[in-house]
Scaffold this motif. Structure first.
Motif, PDB file in Angstrom:
ATOM      1  N   UNK A  51       0.915  -1.233   0.347  1.00 14.80           N
ATOM      2  CA  UNK A  51      -0.132   0.174  -0.045  1.00 14.80           C
ATOM      3  C   UNK A  51       0.967   1.298  -0.030  1.00 14.80           C
ATOM      4  N   UNK A  52       2.021   1.394   0.607  1.00 10.39           N
ATOM      5  CA  UNK A  52       2.734   2.199   0.398  1.00 10.39           C
ATOM      6  C   UNK A  52       3.487   2.502  -0.862  1.00 10.39           C
ATOM      7  N   UNK A  53       3.854   1.708  -1.337  1.00  7.88           N
ATOM      8  CA  UNK A  53       4.573   1.665  -2.562  1.00  7.88           C
ATOM      9  C   UNK A  53       3.360   1.992  -3.681  1.00  7.88           C
ATOM     10  N   UNK A  54       2.301   1.754  -3.574  1.00  9.25           N
ATOM     11  CA  UNK A  54       1.201   2.129  -4.475  1.00  9.25           C
ATOM     12  C   UNK A  54       0.958   3.587  -4.126  1.00  9.25           C
ATOM     13  N   UNK A  55       0.883   4.037  -3.146  1.00  9.68           N
ATOM     14  CA  UNK A  55       0.763   5.470  -2.489  1.00  9.68           C
ATOM     15  C   UNK A  55       1.793   6.000  -3.159  1.00  9.68           C
ATOM     16  N   UNK A  56       2.834   5.964  -3.372  1.00 13.67           N
ATOM     17  CA  UNK A  56       4.040   6.796  -3.800  1.00 13.67           C
ATOM     18  C   UNK A  56       4.676   6.423  -5.219  1.00 13.67           C
ATOM     19  N   UNK A  57       3.882   5.434  -5.820  1.00 12.17           N
ATOM     20  CA  UNK A  57       4.347   5.131  -6.891  1.00 12.17           C
ATOM     21  C   UNK A  57       4.445   6.277  -8.192  1.00 12.17           C
ATOM     22  N   UNK A  58       3.485   7.266  -8.181  1.00 15.64           N
ATOM     23  CA  UNK A  58       3.311   8.337  -8.908  1.00 15.64           C
ATOM     24  C   UNK A  58       4.584   9.391  -8.988  1.00 15.64           C
TER      25      UNK A  58
END
Length: 80
Positions: A51-58
């Motif tokens: 979930x952290x990776x998804x949040x900061x992927x952009x």
């Protein structure tokens, strides 16, 4: 049933909540219950790291090269 008190709620949020409740034809309390039920019934996607990776992927990322390990592991000193 349990009760909850929400302090320091922004006046604009309260006004929006009042408007949404009126639009749907029920009380502010019922509107909050519906919002909470909907938010908490969403299945969690993956673990915390995912979930952290998804949040900061952009924001992009950096690929780091893993260091080469040449030293051999030592047995732990349990007498200390």
């Amino acid at each position: 049933m349990a009760s909850i008190t929400i302090r320091n709620l922004d006046e604009q949020i309260k006004a929006q909540l009042r408007m949404e409740a009126a639009k749907h034809g029920h009380s502010m309390e019922e509107e909050v219950r519906i919002i909470l039920r909907g938010a908490l019934s969403q299945p969690q996607k993956g673990g915390l790291g995912s979930r952290i990776r998804e949040r900061f992927a952009a924001a992009g990322g950096v690929e780091l090269e893993a260091p080469v390990r040449s030293d051999t592991p030592r047995a732990p000193d349990l007498d200390a």
